[in-house]
Design a protein around this motif. Structure first.
Motif, short mmCIF file in Angstrom:
data_model
loop_
_atom_site.label_atom_id
_atom_site.label_comp_id
_atom_site.label_asym_id
_atom_site.label_seq_id
_atom_site.Cartn_x
_atom_site.Cartn_y
_atom_site.Cartn_z
N GLU A 177 44.60 24.14 49.92
CA GLU A 177 44.55 25.49 49.68
C GLU A 177 44.84 25.41 48.21
N ALA A 178 45.96 25.03 47.98
CA ALA A 178 46.63 25.01 46.47
C ALA A 178 45.71 24.27 45.47
N LEU A 179 44.74 23.46 45.81
CA LEU A 179 43.84 22.98 44.81
C LEU A 179 42.50 23.50 44.95
N CYS A 180 42.05 23.81 46.24
CA CYS A 180 40.65 24.65 46.16
C CYS A 180 40.43 26.11 46.05
N ASN A 181 41.55 26.68 46.37
CA ASN A 181 41.37 28.26 46.15
C ASN A 181 40.96 28.57 44.71
N PRO A 182 41.78 28.09 43.83
CA PRO A 182 41.46 28.57 42.52
C PRO A 182 40.16 28.04 41.97
N LEU A 183 39.33 27.20 42.72
CA LEU A 183 38.18 26.84 42.44
C LEU A 183 37.11 28.07 43.03
N ASN A 184 37.56 28.80 44.03
CA ASN A 184 36.57 29.72 44.52
C ASN A 184 37.14 31.05 44.88
N LEU A 185 37.68 31.19 45.90
CA LEU A 185 38.29 32.47 46.43
C LEU A 185 39.40 33.29 45.45
N ASP A 186 40.11 32.44 44.80
CA ASP A 186 41.24 32.94 44.10
C ASP A 186 41.21 32.39 42.38
N HIS A 187 40.03 32.47 42.19
CA HIS A 187 39.42 31.75 40.67
C HIS A 187 40.43 32.57 39.75
N PRO A 188 40.89 31.88 38.97
CA PRO A 188 41.59 32.60 37.74
C PRO A 188 41.09 33.42 36.94
N ILE A 189 39.85 33.29 36.65
CA ILE A 189 39.02 34.01 35.65
C ILE A 189 37.93 34.82 36.62
N LEU A 190 37.15 34.36 37.53
CA LEU A 190 36.31 35.31 38.37
C LEU A 190 36.78 36.19 39.08
N VAL A 191 38.05 36.01 39.72
CA VAL A 191 38.80 37.09 40.52
C VAL A 191 39.97 37.56 40.00
N GLN A 192 40.87 36.77 39.29
CA GLN A 192 41.97 37.25 38.91
C GLN A 192 41.66 38.01 37.45
N VAL A 193 40.64 37.47 36.76
CA VAL A 193 40.11 38.06 35.33
C VAL A 193 41.52 37.84 34.44
N LEU A 194 41.79 36.52 34.35
CA LEU A 194 42.85 35.98 33.35
C LEU A 194 42.32 34.86 32.55
N GLY A 195 42.73 34.78 31.27
CA GLY A 195 42.26 33.84 30.26
C GLY A 195 40.91 34.03 29.75
N ILE A 196 40.68 35.25 29.76
CA ILE A 196 39.18 35.83 29.24
C ILE A 196 39.24 35.55 27.68
N CYS A 197 40.08 35.78 27.00
CA CYS A 197 40.15 35.72 25.44
C CYS A 197 39.58 34.28 25.16
N SER A 198 40.37 33.41 25.54
CA SER A 198 39.78 31.92 25.12
C SER A 198 38.82 31.42 25.64
N ALA A 199 38.19 32.13 26.64
CA ALA A 199 36.76 31.83 27.16
C ALA A 199 35.81 32.34 26.10
N LEU A 200 36.18 33.25 25.37
CA LEU A 200 35.29 34.31 24.31
C LEU A 200 35.49 33.20 23.15
N ALA A 201 36.74 32.68 22.87
CA ALA A 201 36.79 32.20 21.34
C ALA A 201 36.32 30.53 21.38
#
Length: 207
Positions: free
Chosen positions: A10-34
């Motif tokens: 779960e620690a490895l796979c959840n951030p790739l899907n159901l707990d994704h840092p950008i898609l779910v938590q909406v974090l790290g958007i600035c560098s994604a734009l830059a």
């Protein structure tokens, strides 16, 4: 101690899907734009964040019981800053052109909210191995979005991928024109929004 169980998976796979840092938590958007106007710097940035997040998690996890609570954020920043400096110097030594493209954004990894969030929310409460897996998972989840957005923007904005022309000259002879809007930061925001929409429409359907 087992190196793989349900918790570690779960620690490895959840951030790739159901707990994704950008898609779910909406974090790290600035560098994604830059850094996603082209695919190559997007890949390098994604890998850099993955490596730094993983090893920062491990280091903080190892010393978590010795960090005074009142200075824990300062200690986390020092650890991240040291790792970012190492990665920056490696890029300048072995991939100078990419380091120039990334410019100040490598240094800004220090304040990346995904990284700081994982240190505070996970590494400070867990052992080194699950912390490492959590860092890898969140880094790869972040990198995945950068690669998707970078590939779309370079392909439709420049007709190429990784600097190699994909759209043949015959298309341009017939009147095809690259979409200049794809090279603008606003399109990165729109593409990230579309990916978030598709992800949530698929995984969070109303019952």
């Amino acid at each position: 101690m087992a190196l793989w169980n349900k918790q570690y998976k779960e620690a490895l796979c959840n951030p790739l899907n159901l707990d994704h840092p950008i898609l779910v938590q909406v974090l790290g958007i600035c560098s994604a734009l830059a850094v996603t106007s082209q695919l190559k710097p997007a890949i390098v940035m994604g890998l850099a964040v993955t490596v730094i997040t993983a090893f920062a998690n491990v280091i903080i996890s190892l010393i978590r019981n010795t960090i005074p609570n009142r200075i824990r954020i300062v200690v986390q920043l020092v650890v991240v800053a040291a790792l970012v400096t190492i990665v920056s110097q490696i890029l300048k030594a072995f991939a100078y052109d990419v380091s120039v493209q990334l410019s100040v954004y490598v240094g800004l990894i220090i304040t990346n909210c995904i990284l700081m969030g994982r240190l505070e929310a996970f590494a400070m409460q867990n052992k080194p191995w699950p912390s490492f897996l959590d860092g890898i998972g969140n880094g790869l989840g972040y990198a995945m979005i950068l690669v998707i957005v970078g590939a779309f923007r370079e392909f439709f904005g420049r007709g190429s991928l990784l600097g190699f022309q994909i759209i043949p000259d015959s298309f341009y002879d017939l009147g095809y024109i690259n979409n200049g809007m794809m090279t603008m930061p606003a399109m990165a925001l729109i593409l990230v929004g579309c990916v978030i929409w598709v992800h949530r429409a698929y995984f969070y359907k109303e019952k």
